[in-house]
Write a protein that holds these residues in place. Structure first.
Motif, short mmCIF file in Angstrom:
data_model
loop_
_atom_site.label_atom_id
_atom_site.label_comp_id
_atom_site.label_asym_id
_atom_site.label_seq_id
_atom_site.Cartn_x
_atom_site.Cartn_y
_atom_site.Cartn_z
N LEU A 2 -7.03 0.79 -6.23
CA LEU A 2 -8.51 1.64 -6.04
C LEU A 2 -8.08 2.34 -5.27
N LEU A 3 -7.50 2.50 -4.12
CA LEU A 3 -7.26 3.33 -3.16
C LEU A 3 -6.34 4.09 -3.17
N ILE B 92 0.36 -0.85 -0.43
CA ILE B 92 -0.03 0.08 0.07
C ILE B 92 0.49 1.34 -0.15
N GLU B 93 1.13 1.81 -0.48
CA GLU B 93 1.56 3.44 -0.87
C GLU B 93 0.98 4.32 0.02
N LYS B 94 1.05 4.80 0.96
CA LYS B 94 1.18 5.93 1.45
C LYS B 94 0.58 7.56 0.73
N LYS B 95 -0.44 8.05 1.87
CA LYS B 95 -0.83 9.23 0.30
C LYS B 95 -0.43 10.61 1.00
N ASN B 96 0.10 11.19 -0.40
CA ASN B 96 0.93 12.76 0.12
C ASN B 96 -0.64 13.58 0.97
N VAL C 213 -7.19 0.52 3.74
CA VAL C 213 -7.56 2.02 3.54
C VAL C 213 -6.61 2.94 4.96
N TRP C 214 -6.81 2.12 6.18
CA TRP C 214 -6.24 2.38 7.63
C TRP C 214 -4.60 2.68 7.02
#
Length: 322
Positions: free
Chosen positions: A263-264, A113-117, A215-216
């Motif tokens: 998707l995320l 999972i890639e962390k959001k910027n 998601v978390w």
């Protein structure tokens, strides 16, 4: 070895490749755990990982390698059995029942999972609404979808379904939501109400939790840290299937299937149809159940952000939404 017994791997998960690269030639990898129509699972020799050999049309997941050679895969599938030994026959080649699979030219898949910027942290109602429309039109209900609809008041009563799991899922969702709003250790406690709940190789409750964890992880929500406790994974192993336990263990560490990653990564895009359709290929109801977990976790974060922005306390949900 006959050419008929030598196949090539098209894609390999980065974690799996790194692990295999560290082994010595002719090393024992593990033993066959389970055999299915498009998937053969291998339990590592130290029982710490579940490796998967699959056909190309299976959604890429952690610790998976895939082949386009359907003929050889079907031949192997018909001959192998749980307990059969899997080893490295030489560099970049695994051997199972005198059949070799070489991954020298395989492309690498990343299932982290890639962390959001900061520019991607804005939450909107459009994302969960798009998911809901999709699963209502094309998803399959294990009882979890009906429970989620009742819980979110999208369905006024339970008279439309006779699924025996609805009440169990509904109570588990209520408990999880209450614990999340209080932001305490009860989240971990009430997650056990979902672990192993449902039927199949990965029960619906586990698929739901994977969606939440994804998601978390993506939004760096501190809730995920609670699930990293060794005790939780050990309890999952006792309460659910071994395949589910490894799936959730990977999820806790930020590794999920390719469909969730894609998707995320694109949660802010207007047209999500390209990224939602792959979920239909994940199990009988697993894809739908994962998406419900995504909606649940995403909407919980969105509700909390909205309440905080408007100056409401964390337990003022009904007042805030009215």
């Amino acid at each position: 070895m006959s050419e008929d017994y030598f196949g090539n791997i098209a894609t390999v998960d980065q974690q799996l490749k790194s692990w295999l690269d560290d082994l010595e030639e002719t090393a024992l990898i593990g033993t066959v755990h389970s055999v299915f129509n498009k998937v053969i699972n291998v339990l590592s020799i130290d029982q710490s990982n579940l490796l998967t050999l699959a056909l190309e049309d299976v959604i890429s997941s952690p610790w998976m390698m895939k082949t386009t050679d359907a003929y050889l895969f079907d031949k192997m599938k018909s001959e192998v059995a749980p307990g059969d030994v899997v080893r490295l026959s030489k560099k970049d080649t695994i051997e199972l029942n005198q059949m070799e699979w070489n991954y020298t030219t395989a492309s690498t898949k990343y299932t982290k999972i890639e962390k959001k910027n900061p520019t991607q942290l804005i939450l909107t109602e459009a994302f969960p609404n798009a998911i809901y429309r999709f699963i209502k039109e094309q998803g399959k209900d294990s009882g979890l979808l009906s429970a989620w609809e009742i819980h979110t008041m999208k369905k006024s009563s339970m008279t439309e379904t006779t699924n025996v799991y609805v009440n169990f899922f509904l109570q588990a969702l209520k408990n999880m939501e209450a614990a999340i709003e209080e932001n305490n250790k009860a989240v971990l406690k009430h997650s056990y109400g979902l672990v192993g709940l449902g039927v199949g190789l990965t029960p619906s409750g586990d698929d739901f939790l994977l969606g939440c964890l994804a998601v978390w992880q993506s939004f760096e929500n501190p809730l995920v840290e609670q699930f990293k406790e060794k005790e939780w994974i050990e309890n999952v192993k006792k309460r659910s299937t071994s395949v589910s336990a490894f799936m959730l263990k990977n999820g806790v560490n930020g590794y999920v299937n390719e469909a969730l990653v894609d998707l995320l990564e694109r949660h802010q895009e207007k047209d999500l149809s390209t990224y939602l359709s792959p979920f239909l290929k994940i199990g009988a109801t697993s894809g739908t159940d994962m998406l419900i977990g995504v909606m649940f976790a995403y909407e919980q974060m969105n509700d909390l952000n909205r309440r905080q922005k408007n100056g409401f306390k964390s337990n003022d949900r009904k007042k805030c939404l009215s």
